[in-house]
Design a protein around this motif. Structure first.
Motif, short mmCIF file in Angstrom:
data_model
loop_
_atom_site.label_atom_id
_atom_site.label_comp_id
_atom_site.label_asym_id
_atom_site.label_seq_id
_atom_site.Cartn_x
_atom_site.Cartn_y
_atom_site.Cartn_z
N GLY A 120 0.81 -1.21 0.00
CA GLY A 120 0.00 0.00 0.00
C GLY A 120 0.85 1.26 0.00
N ARG A 121 1.91 1.27 0.81
CA ARG A 121 2.80 2.44 0.83
C ARG A 121 3.52 2.61 -0.50
N ALA A 122 3.96 1.49 -1.08
CA ALA A 122 4.65 1.57 -2.37
C ALA A 122 3.73 2.16 -3.43
N ALA A 123 2.46 1.78 -3.40
CA ALA A 123 1.50 2.31 -4.36
C ALA A 123 1.30 3.81 -4.17
N GLU A 124 1.22 4.25 -2.92
CA GLU A 124 1.03 5.68 -2.65
C GLU A 124 2.23 6.50 -3.10
N LEU A 125 3.42 5.92 -3.03
CA LEU A 125 4.64 6.64 -3.38
C LEU A 125 4.98 6.55 -4.86
N ALA A 126 4.32 5.66 -5.58
CA ALA A 126 4.67 5.42 -6.98
C ALA A 126 4.30 6.61 -7.86
N ASP A 127 5.15 6.88 -8.83
CA ASP A 127 4.86 7.86 -9.87
C ASP A 127 3.97 7.17 -10.90
N PRO A 128 2.74 7.62 -11.09
CA PRO A 128 1.83 6.91 -11.99
C PRO A 128 2.30 6.89 -13.44
N SER A 129 3.22 7.76 -13.81
CA SER A 129 3.67 7.81 -15.20
C SER A 129 4.86 6.89 -15.47
N VAL A 130 5.47 6.36 -14.43
CA VAL A 130 6.62 5.47 -14.61
C VAL A 130 6.17 4.17 -15.25
N ARG A 131 6.96 3.65 -16.16
CA ARG A 131 6.62 2.40 -16.84
C ARG A 131 7.22 1.22 -16.08
N VAL A 132 6.41 0.20 -15.91
CA VAL A 132 6.84 -0.99 -15.19
C VAL A 132 6.55 -2.22 -16.06
N ALA A 133 7.20 -3.33 -15.72
CA ALA A 133 7.04 -4.56 -16.48
C ALA A 133 6.49 -5.66 -15.59
N THR A 134 5.53 -6.41 -16.13
CA THR A 134 4.96 -7.56 -15.44
C THR A 134 4.20 -8.39 -16.46
N LYS A 135 4.16 -9.70 -16.25
CA LYS A 135 3.40 -10.59 -17.13
C LYS A 135 3.76 -10.39 -18.62
N ASP A 136 5.04 -10.08 -18.88
CA ASP A 136 5.53 -9.90 -20.25
C ASP A 136 4.90 -8.72 -20.96
N VAL A 137 4.40 -7.73 -20.20
CA VAL A 137 3.89 -6.50 -20.80
C VAL A 137 4.52 -5.31 -20.09
N VAL A 138 4.44 -4.17 -20.75
CA VAL A 138 4.89 -2.90 -20.19
C VAL A 138 3.67 -2.00 -20.07
N LEU A 139 3.52 -1.38 -18.91
CA LEU A 139 2.43 -0.42 -18.71
C LEU A 139 2.85 0.58 -17.65
N THR A 140 2.12 1.68 -17.58
CA THR A 140 2.45 2.67 -16.55
C THR A 140 2.05 2.13 -15.18
N ALA A 141 2.72 2.63 -14.16
CA ALA A 141 2.37 2.22 -12.80
C ALA A 141 0.93 2.58 -12.48
N GLY A 142 0.47 3.73 -13.01
CA GLY A 142 -0.91 4.13 -12.78
C GLY A 142 -1.89 3.14 -13.37
N ASP A 143 -1.62 2.69 -14.59
CA ASP A 143 -2.50 1.69 -15.22
C ASP A 143 -2.43 0.36 -14.48
N TYR A 144 -1.24 -0.03 -14.05
CA TYR A 144 -1.09 -1.29 -13.32
C TYR A 144 -1.92 -1.26 -12.04
N LEU A 145 -1.83 -0.19 -11.28
CA LEU A 145 -2.59 -0.10 -10.03
C LEU A 145 -4.09 0.01 -10.29
N THR A 146 -4.46 0.67 -11.37
CA THR A 146 -5.87 0.74 -11.74
C THR A 146 -6.39 -0.65 -12.08
N ALA A 147 -5.59 -1.44 -12.79
CA ALA A 147 -5.98 -2.81 -13.12
C ALA A 147 -6.16 -3.63 -11.84
N TYR A 148 -5.32 -3.41 -10.86
CA TYR A 148 -5.39 -4.20 -9.64
C TYR A 148 -6.61 -3.87 -8.79
N LEU A 149 -7.25 -2.75 -9.05
CA LEU A 149 -8.52 -2.47 -8.38
C LEU A 149 -9.50 -3.62 -8.62
#
Length: 217
Positions: free
Chosen positions: A109-138
């Motif tokens: 939860g803290r990591a999510a609050e501190l994350a820059d939503p525009s930063v690109r991250v990798a997971t499941k062989d895809v690239v997406l912004t941290a904001g989109d990743y956290l939105t998906a996890y909702l």
């Protein structure tokens, strides 16, 4: 980002409020007890932490909607699915499982609050912004909150605004809206195959009924 935090905080609070006996009750995930579901949430929290510190180069290849793939319903044959009940049972004391989720869950939860939503991250062989990743996890948190309380009528369910947001997300994945007569909870449960539609709901779904359930993976 705010809805991610609200949904995750509410889910962790619901787990914390469980009595020890509740962990041996069935969950809304087929074949899993509540303790198995909570163990899965521990792994989810690890995934969030890992993904948020896994930067990626290049343009995004997925967003909050296309992050989710439509998969076949689980059969129990997947190695991870089979591992979860054994791992959950190894905790023994439900208090230890609660503690582990609280510890890792708070960090996620803290990591999510501190994350820059525009930063690109990798997971499941895809690239997406941290904001989109956290939105998906909702979606993940909301569906599993419904799974948690499926056979615990006195337990608190997901917040109304996160239910509404998850329904909207599921409709984007489906490419169609659920009937207005469906509550947000019913749209999520029926839409993902967590319960069968009634005859009236089946009729209201029309052509969409043939495309259900939407099993997300």
């Amino acid at each position: 980002m705010d809805l991610f935090s609200r949904s995750w905080t509410a889910l962790r609070a619901a787990v914390d409020a469980l009595a020890d006996d509740d962990f041996a009750r069935p969950s809304g995930c087929a074949g899993w007890l509540v303790r198995d579901l909570v163990c899965h949430l521990v792994i989810d929290a690890q995934d969030v932490l890992i993904t948020l510190v896994t930067p990626a180069d290049g343009e995004p290849t997925a967003d909050a909607t296309t992050y989710w793939e439509l998969v076949d319903p689980p059969t129990g044959d997947d190695p991870l699915d089979a591992l979860i009940p054994r791992l959950a049972a190894a905790y023994g004391d439900p208090g230890l499982l609660k503690f582990h989720l609280d510890d890792l869950g708070a960090a996620a939860g803290r990591a999510a609050e501190l994350a820059d939503p525009s930063v690109r991250v990798a997971t499941k062989d895809v690239v997406l912004t941290a904001g989109d990743y956290l939105t998906a996890y909702l979606m993940e948190w909301t569906l599993h909150h419904l799974d948690l309380v499926a056979h615990l009528p006195s337990a608190a369910g997901p917040p109304a605004d996160t239910l509404a947001a998850a329904r909207t997300a599921l409709e984007k994945i489906a490419g169609a809206a659920f009937p207005a007569s469906f509550s947000d909870t019913d749209a999520l449960l029926v839409g993902t195959g967590r319960r069968a539609p009634t005859s009236a709901e089946q009729a209201a779904l029309g052509d969409l009924a043939a495309r259900l359930p939407l099993v997300l993976g």
